[in-house]
Design a protein around this motif. Structure first.
Motif, PDB file in Angstrom:
ATOM      1  N   UNK A 126       0.837  -1.337   0.135  1.00 10.38           N
ATOM      2  CA  UNK A 126      -0.031   0.080  -0.096  1.00 10.38           C
ATOM      3  C   UNK A 126       0.652   1.175  -0.262  1.00 10.38           C
ATOM      4  N   UNK A 127       2.038   1.135   0.719  1.00  4.96           N
ATOM      5  CA  UNK A 127       2.875   2.431   0.749  1.00  4.96           C
ATOM      6  C   UNK A 127       3.970   2.167   0.053  1.00  4.96           C
ATOM      7  N   UNK A 128       4.566   2.587  -0.737  1.00  7.51           N
ATOM      8  CA  UNK A 128       5.715   2.411  -1.429  1.00  7.51           C
ATOM      9  C   UNK A 128       6.751   3.263  -0.843  1.00  7.51           C
ATOM     10  N   UNK A 129       7.900   2.772  -1.070  1.00  2.82           N
ATOM     11  CA  UNK A 129       9.044   3.424  -0.173  1.00  2.82           C
ATOM     12  C   UNK A 129       9.190   4.855  -0.548  1.00  2.82           C
ATOM     13  N   UNK A 130       8.669   5.289  -1.797  1.00  2.00           N
ATOM     14  CA  UNK A 130       8.743   6.474  -2.245  1.00  2.00           C
ATOM     15  C   UNK A 130       7.576   7.498  -1.692  1.00  2.00           C
ATOM     16  N   UNK A 140       8.078  10.550   1.235  1.00  2.00           N
ATOM     17  CA  UNK A 140       7.532  11.742   1.018  1.00  2.00           C
ATOM     18  C   UNK A 140       6.871  12.332   2.135  1.00  2.00           C
ATOM     19  N   UNK A 141       6.180  11.253   3.072  1.00  2.00           N
ATOM     20  CA  UNK A 141       5.311  11.500   4.061  1.00  2.00           C
ATOM     21  C   UNK A 141       6.317  11.907   5.371  1.00  2.00           C
ATOM     22  N   UNK A 142       7.468  11.296   5.466  1.00  2.00           N
ATOM     23  CA  UNK A 142       8.287  11.492   6.449  1.00  2.00           C
ATOM     24  C   UNK A 142      10.007  12.095   6.274  1.00  2.00           C
ATOM     25  N   UNK A 192       2.002   9.718  14.257  1.00  2.00           N
ATOM     26  CA  UNK A 192       2.006   9.052  12.790  1.00  2.00           C
ATOM     27  C   UNK A 192       0.584   8.640  12.347  1.00  2.00           C
ATOM     28  N   UNK A 193      -0.359   8.401  13.380  1.00  2.73           N
ATOM     29  CA  UNK A 193      -1.667   8.285  12.705  1.00  2.73           C
ATOM     30  C   UNK A 193      -2.359   9.703  12.525  1.00  2.73           C
ATOM     31  N   UNK A 194      -2.523  10.865  13.179  1.00  2.47           N
ATOM     32  CA  UNK A 194      -3.162  11.859  13.261  1.00  2.47           C
ATOM     33  C   UNK A 194      -2.587  12.825  12.106  1.00  2.47           C
ATOM     34  N   UNK A 195      -1.456  13.046  12.313  1.00  5.44           N
ATOM     35  CA  UNK A 195      -0.469  14.184  11.612  1.00  5.44           C
ATOM     36  C   UNK A 195       0.069  13.648  10.497  1.00  5.44           C
ATOM     37  N   UNK A 196       0.686  12.626  10.518  1.00  9.23           N
ATOM     38  CA  UNK A 196       1.204  12.000   8.956  1.00  9.23           C
ATOM     39  C   UNK A 196       0.207  11.223   8.234  1.00  9.23           C
ATOM     40  N   UNK A 197      -0.835  10.807   9.002  1.00 10.50           N
ATOM     41  CA  UNK A 197      -1.862  10.124   8.161  1.00 10.50           C
ATOM     42  C   UNK A 197      -1.275   8.843   7.645  1.00 10.50           C
ATOM     43  N   UNK A 243      12.656   9.657  12.807  1.00  9.49           N
ATOM     44  CA  UNK A 243      11.939   9.496  11.580  1.00  9.49           C
ATOM     45  C   UNK A 243      12.521   8.646  10.472  1.00  9.49           C
ATOM     46  N   UNK A 244      14.074   8.695  10.423  1.00 11.73           N
ATOM     47  CA  UNK A 244      14.704   7.714   9.531  1.00 11.73           C
ATOM     48  C   UNK A 244      14.660   6.164   9.953  1.00 11.73           C
TER      49      UNK A 244
END
Length: 174
Positions: free
Chosen positions: A10-14, A18-20, A56-61, A119-120
């Motif tokens: 669902x979430x590619x590394x790209x 972009x989110x983090x 992570x849930x609410x801000x980054x989505x 984050x990393x």
């Protein structure tokens, strides 16, 4: 084992990158500064595991990452305390320092100076978790020698290259 693989697909590394914002560019630093403020709703200058989890849930989505609790916990534990914070630190307001006088706050929280590392680590541990979840076909949170032997092509594909990957243990030679 499918849950981690589904999350990874669902979430590619790209998309994850972009989110983090874990890089060192001025743009990513500015995004991190804003994210830290949002993750730290009480403005005390440090983040608890609960605040990171909620952020992570609410801000980054990033629901996919939020569902991978082992990755979050390991990233948090790896980042916290890297820059020990004592009562003489410049990272805290005087009121916060008085509350924690004589303690080492960094042992239980992630500070602003550790946020980039968090984050990393989050990116890396999420990737590792999803790969591990695919390898662990028995869903017992362990990888036996047969599971590992079957996983060697996946590990090579995912850039876990080693000169002696098949030679780690005699029973893994295929």
């Amino acid at each position: 084992a499918a849950k981690g693989v589904e999350a990874f697909e669902k979430m590619s590394i790209g998309a994850l990158a972009a989110k983090i914002p874990s890089g060192k560019s001025p743009e990513e630093k500015a995004r991190r500064d804003e994210l830290f403020k949002q993750f730290d709703p009480n403005g005390n200058g440090y983040l608890s595991l609960a605040e990171v989890d909620k952020g992570i849930r609410d801000i980054l989505g990033a629901q996919e990452i939020y569902d991978c609790k082992p990755a979050i916990i390991r990233a948090f534990n790896a980042a916290k305390g890297v820059h020990k914070v004592t009562n003489s630190s410049r990272f805290f307001s005087p009121a916060t320092l008085i509350r924690f006088q004589g303690t080492t706050v960094g042992d239980n929280y992630v500070t602003r100076s550790e946020f980039r590392l968090l984050l990393a680590y989050l990116k890396e541990y999420f990737k590792l978790y999803t790969i591990f979840d695919e390898i662990d076909t028995g869903d017992d949170r362990r990888v036996d020698s047969k599971e590992f032997a079957k996983a060697v092509p996946l590990l090579v594909h995912c850039s876990f290259r080693s000169r002696s990957l098949g030679q780690c243990h005699p029973s893994l030679c295929v």
